[in-house]
Write a protein that holds these residues in place. Structure first.
Motif: not given
Length: 352
Positions: A180-185, A234-254
């Protein structure tokens, strides 16, 4: 206290005092020392506005940044701090000016009243009317980031496309197939923020090259949004095993969202991305990431702007940075997520 009183006490002309203080013309050492002694005795400090009128320079740089909304991200604060420190090293002050829908008047005052000698612009959009406006005015400026057509401009940029590609390849080499890719807002994506779009481009291209199954998500700049984003992933694809993010402000929540879903990092789930190094080291386990060199970028932006002010006819210069991935502890070989059946091709390969 003014130049006239200094001239009277030093027994010289007003122009001689002006030359001695400004350095615009040579003054003998004895005369300069005499003037300096009077200045020290009187505690004289030249008026910044008077100096600006006399020589056309305010010794002040403008830093134009987006309004905070609820808060500024750590990376934004790092940029602001580095610009202020670098400007001080060049004997410049910094005037902060927000720029956005509700603050355009501040930006216009900055230019119209000539409060600053030049400006540094943050959070660049692919089509950025601020950059176009300054270019049309011939107003000296440098951007932290690049527009869609950066040729001929003065800027310092981070190669988000290349860095996100490197993160995806790292995960693929570890055997991750569903990422998964977690981008900015979402509002920043709609506004055309350069980092969000170029990062998404890098993710999409690298995933296609490696034949990965991927999903992309816009995420708010806060921990609660990060936690909600993990739930969606995890709801959309429970088999996801990794993510990449640009959103450091959301990092703790991830991280919190993964813990609540009983996904152990990095045993069950790997996390990587593009964030400032000091923020990558605040989470546990520490984040494998392309560390954003915020202090270096701020310093380079100030250096370019001072160069542009000192040499108005100089050819435009740019710096495009692509720091290496710092391997820490948040990524590991792909394994079967809880409740999933391992596949035959989930074999880890060598990380770079």
């Amino acid at each position: 206290m003014n130049i006239g009183e200094i001239a009277r006490r030093a027994g010289v002309s007003r122009s001689t005092v002006s030359y001695a203080l400004s350095g615009n013309r040579p003054v003998s050492d004895d005369t300069r020392k005499k003037i300096q002694q009077v200045v020290d005795e009187l505690g004289y400090r030249p008026s910044a506005s008077a100096r600006a009128l006399a020589n056309g320079r305010t010794r002040t740089l403008g830093l134009v940044f987006p309004p905070a909304g609820n808060h500024y991200t750590g990376m934004q604060l790092d940029f602001i701090g580095s610009v202020v420190e670098a400007a001080a090293a060049h004997d410049y002050d910094v005037l902060l000016s927000p720029s956005g829908v509700d603050s355009d008047r501040s930006f216009q005052r900055l230019l119209g009243e000539r409060r600053v000698d030049g400006a540094i612009l943050m959070e660049i959009r692919l089509a950025d009317d601020r950059v176009d406006h300054l270019a049309a005015l011939g107003f000296p400026s440098v951007t932290i980031g690049r527009t869609a057509r950066p040729e001929g401009g003065w800027w310092v940029g981070l190669d988000h496309t290349a860095l996100v590609k490197a993160c995806v390849r790292h995960l693929a080499d570890l055997g991750h197939h569903r990422v998964a890719f977690v981008n900015r807002p979402e509002q920043l994506l709609r506004a055309g923020y350069e980092s969000a779009h170029r990062g998404l481009e890098g993710f999409t291209k690298a995933a296609a090259e490696r034949g990965l199954t991927v999903r992309t998500y816009a995420c708010g700049d806060d921990a609660t949004s990060g936690q909600t984003c993990v739930q969606r992933i995890l709801h959309d694809d429970p088999a996801t095993t990794a993510l990449v993010t640009l959103n450091e402000a959301a990092l703790g929540g991830l991280y919190r969202g993964l813990a609540q879903a009983d996904r152990h990092v990095p045993r069950d789930f790997s996390v990587t991305g593009v964030v400032a190094g000091r923020w990558a080291e605040t989470v546990t386990p520490q984040l494998t990431a392309a560390d954003v060199p915020a202090a270096e970028m701020g310093r380079l932006a100030v250096d370019l702007l001072v160069e542009r002010l000192d040499h108005p006819d100089a050819a435009p210069r740019q710096h495009l940075l692509a720091p290496p991935i710092s391997l820490r502890a948040s990524t590991g070989p792909a394994g079967a997520p809880p409740g999933a059946t391992p596949t035959a091709d989930a074999v880890p390969r060598t990380a770079f």
